[in-house]
Design a protein around this motif. Sequence first.
Motif, PDB file in Angstrom:
ATOM      1  N   ASP A 144       0.847  -1.199   0.000  1.00  0.00           N
ATOM      2  CA  ASP A 144       0.000   0.000   0.000  1.00  0.00           C
ATOM      3  C   ASP A 144       0.877   1.241   0.000  1.00  0.00           C
ATOM      4  N   VAL A 145       0.625   2.146  -0.953  1.00  0.00           N
ATOM      5  CA  VAL A 145       1.313   3.433  -1.038  1.00  0.00           C
ATOM      6  C   VAL A 145       0.259   4.510  -0.840  1.00  0.00           C
ATOM      7  N   VAL A 146       0.379   5.307   0.251  1.00  0.00           N
ATOM      8  CA  VAL A 146      -0.653   6.270   0.630  1.00  0.00           C
ATOM      9  C   VAL A 146      -0.012   7.627   0.906  1.00  0.00           C
ATOM     10  N   ASN A 147      -0.618   8.706   0.383  1.00  0.00           N
ATOM     11  CA  ASN A 147      -0.212  10.089   0.689  1.00  0.00           C
ATOM     12  C   ASN A 147       1.285  10.307   0.458  1.00  0.00           C
ATOM     13  N   SER A 148       1.802   9.819  -0.647  1.00  0.00           N
ATOM     14  CA  SER A 148       3.233   9.911  -0.901  1.00  0.00           C
ATOM     15  C   SER A 148       3.496  10.642  -2.221  1.00  0.00           C
ATOM     16  N   ASN A 149       4.781  10.988  -2.424  1.00  0.00           N
ATOM     17  CA  ASN A 149       5.193  11.697  -3.633  1.00  0.00           C
ATOM     18  C   ASN A 149       6.520  11.126  -4.123  1.00  0.00           C
ATOM     19  N   SER A 150       6.575  10.920  -5.446  1.00  0.00           N
ATOM     20  CA  SER A 150       7.822  10.526  -6.117  1.00  0.00           C
ATOM     21  C   SER A 150       8.452   9.303  -5.460  1.00  0.00           C
ATOM     22  N   VAL A 151       7.735   8.192  -5.464  1.00  0.00           N
ATOM     23  CA  VAL A 151       8.262   6.961  -4.880  1.00  0.00           C
ATOM     24  C   VAL A 151       8.477   5.932  -5.994  1.00  0.00           C
ATOM     25  N   LYS A 152       9.410   5.001  -5.737  1.00  0.00           N
ATOM     26  CA  LYS A 152       9.720   3.920  -6.670  1.00  0.00           C
ATOM     27  C   LYS A 152       9.652   2.589  -5.917  1.00  0.00           C
ATOM     28  N   VAL A 153       9.022   1.609  -6.559  1.00  0.00           N
ATOM     29  CA  VAL A 153       8.845   0.291  -5.958  1.00  0.00           C
ATOM     30  C   VAL A 153       9.332  -0.766  -6.944  1.00  0.00           C
ATOM     31  N   GLN A 154      10.151  -1.699  -6.477  1.00  0.00           N
ATOM     32  CA  GLN A 154      10.631  -2.803  -7.311  1.00  0.00           C
ATOM     33  C   GLN A 154      10.304  -4.120  -6.626  1.00  0.00           C
ATOM     34  N   VAL A 155       9.550  -4.968  -7.331  1.00  0.00           N
ATOM     35  CA  VAL A 155       9.165  -6.283  -6.824  1.00  0.00           C
ATOM     36  C   VAL A 155       9.930  -7.329  -7.624  1.00  0.00           C
ATOM     37  N   THR A 156      10.812  -8.065  -6.937  1.00  0.00           N
ATOM     38  CA  THR A 156      11.597  -9.086  -7.629  1.00  0.00           C
ATOM     39  C   THR A 156      10.882 -10.426  -7.650  1.00  0.00           C
ATOM     40  N   GLY A 157       9.891 -10.618  -6.770  1.00  0.00           N
ATOM     41  CA  GLY A 157       9.126 -11.856  -6.731  1.00  0.00           C
ATOM     42  C   GLY A 157       7.673 -11.609  -7.067  1.00  0.00           C
ATOM     43  N   LYS A 158       6.770 -12.005  -6.153  1.00  0.00           N
ATOM     44  CA  LYS A 158       5.335 -11.883  -6.396  1.00  0.00           C
ATOM     45  C   LYS A 158       4.701 -10.957  -5.366  1.00  0.00           C
ATOM     46  N   ALA A 159       3.726 -10.179  -5.840  1.00  0.00           N
ATOM     47  CA  ALA A 159       2.910  -9.325  -4.979  1.00  0.00           C
ATOM     48  C   ALA A 159       1.481  -9.390  -5.502  1.00  0.00           C
ATOM     49  N   PRO A 160       0.552  -9.992  -4.750  1.00  0.00           N
ATOM     50  CA  PRO A 160      -0.814 -10.154  -5.278  1.00  0.00           C
ATOM     51  C   PRO A 160      -1.512  -8.846  -5.605  1.00  0.00           C
ATOM     52  N   ILE A 161      -1.417  -7.849  -4.709  1.00  0.00           N
ATOM     53  CA  ILE A 161      -2.141  -6.586  -4.879  1.00  0.00           C
ATOM     54  C   ILE A 161      -1.214  -5.434  -4.526  1.00  0.00           C
ATOM     55  N   ILE A 162      -1.270  -4.364  -5.351  1.00  0.00           N
ATOM     56  CA  ILE A 162      -0.562  -3.124  -5.068  1.00  0.00           C
ATOM     57  C   ILE A 162      -1.595  -2.001  -5.068  1.00  0.00           C
TER      58      ILE A 162
END
Length: 328
Positions: free
Chosen positions: A242-260
């Motif tokens: 979950d990404v909430v109330n944020s600015n200019s963020v980067k996310v890298q998933v190397t495996g599995k993530a059911p929901i973003i």
Amino acid sequence: EWPLRPGIGAADFYLNRVLRDFKEVPGHKEWKVAVAALFTSLKLYVTENHKKGVTWNPNGGDAKTVAGKIYGGGAAKGPAPAAPAAPRAPPPVAVSAKPTGPSSAAPPTNALFAELNRGGAVTSGLKKVTDSQKTHKNPELRGSSLVTEKDLNKNKKAPAPKAAAAGPVKRPPKMQLDGKKWNIEYQSGAQDISIDGETSQSVYIFRCENSMVTVKGKVNSITLDGCKKVGIVLDSLIASLDVVNSNSVKVQVTGKAPIINIDKTDGCQVFVQRATGLDTEFVTAKSSEVNVCLVEENGEYSENAITEQFVTKYKDGKFRTELYEVVG
């Protein structure tokens, strides 16, 4: 088990929000831990007893009979208790037909009309103006008719000095494991934050700036709240990111993530692997500049923008919302 995963992830997200908003109030932390333990126990029960759905006993008896055995023969029979008597109405308040007191007295208008009936004698008490006091006969009394800016500002008070705006309160950085929850708060310029997580743990990142977080191993859920220019690299998730109330963020998933989930965020770039990330669901709300990058095996990636604009039209008896496409 699978239908419980999104629900547990969503519940953990809102439990974290409750803990954040009421972290100073005693009792909320214990309540959050108890609710999380309830969902964990429910998941284990479903896994052990209902792997393919709810199972029923085909040889079961009548529900009323079974309930009577369990609860001691059911509810006792008898007349219903009498309702409590209604309270008596208060005695009526006596209202006077004619108001009394000084407010009801008529205004003293008789004296006013008597003065007006005097005619010209009503002005006999006014002060006479002599010739020496008349400006048209004495030029030295006229003065200047121009009003200068100095005259306007003569009676003005000097404005009070403005108080200096209070800057944001700087709080000390924090990184600790609280039960089964990693708390990373108020980090600034930290590029080497690393966590070795477990499946029973969650990660909560709050008010961090210009920082880099690496989460190794498979964890339950991760939340970024109020962060700016923060990057996060993670392996796999059980529930959601979950990404909430944020600015200019980067996310890298190397495996599995059911929901973003991305909510109230401006500028979010998500990198997922083509081999493991095609089943990921992206849920966005009140966000802009959200891009999903699909990484190939050779390291190259293709960027895909998440639609921000929609158009709503009345069609077939109801309003329908569709993606807004610009032609031309």
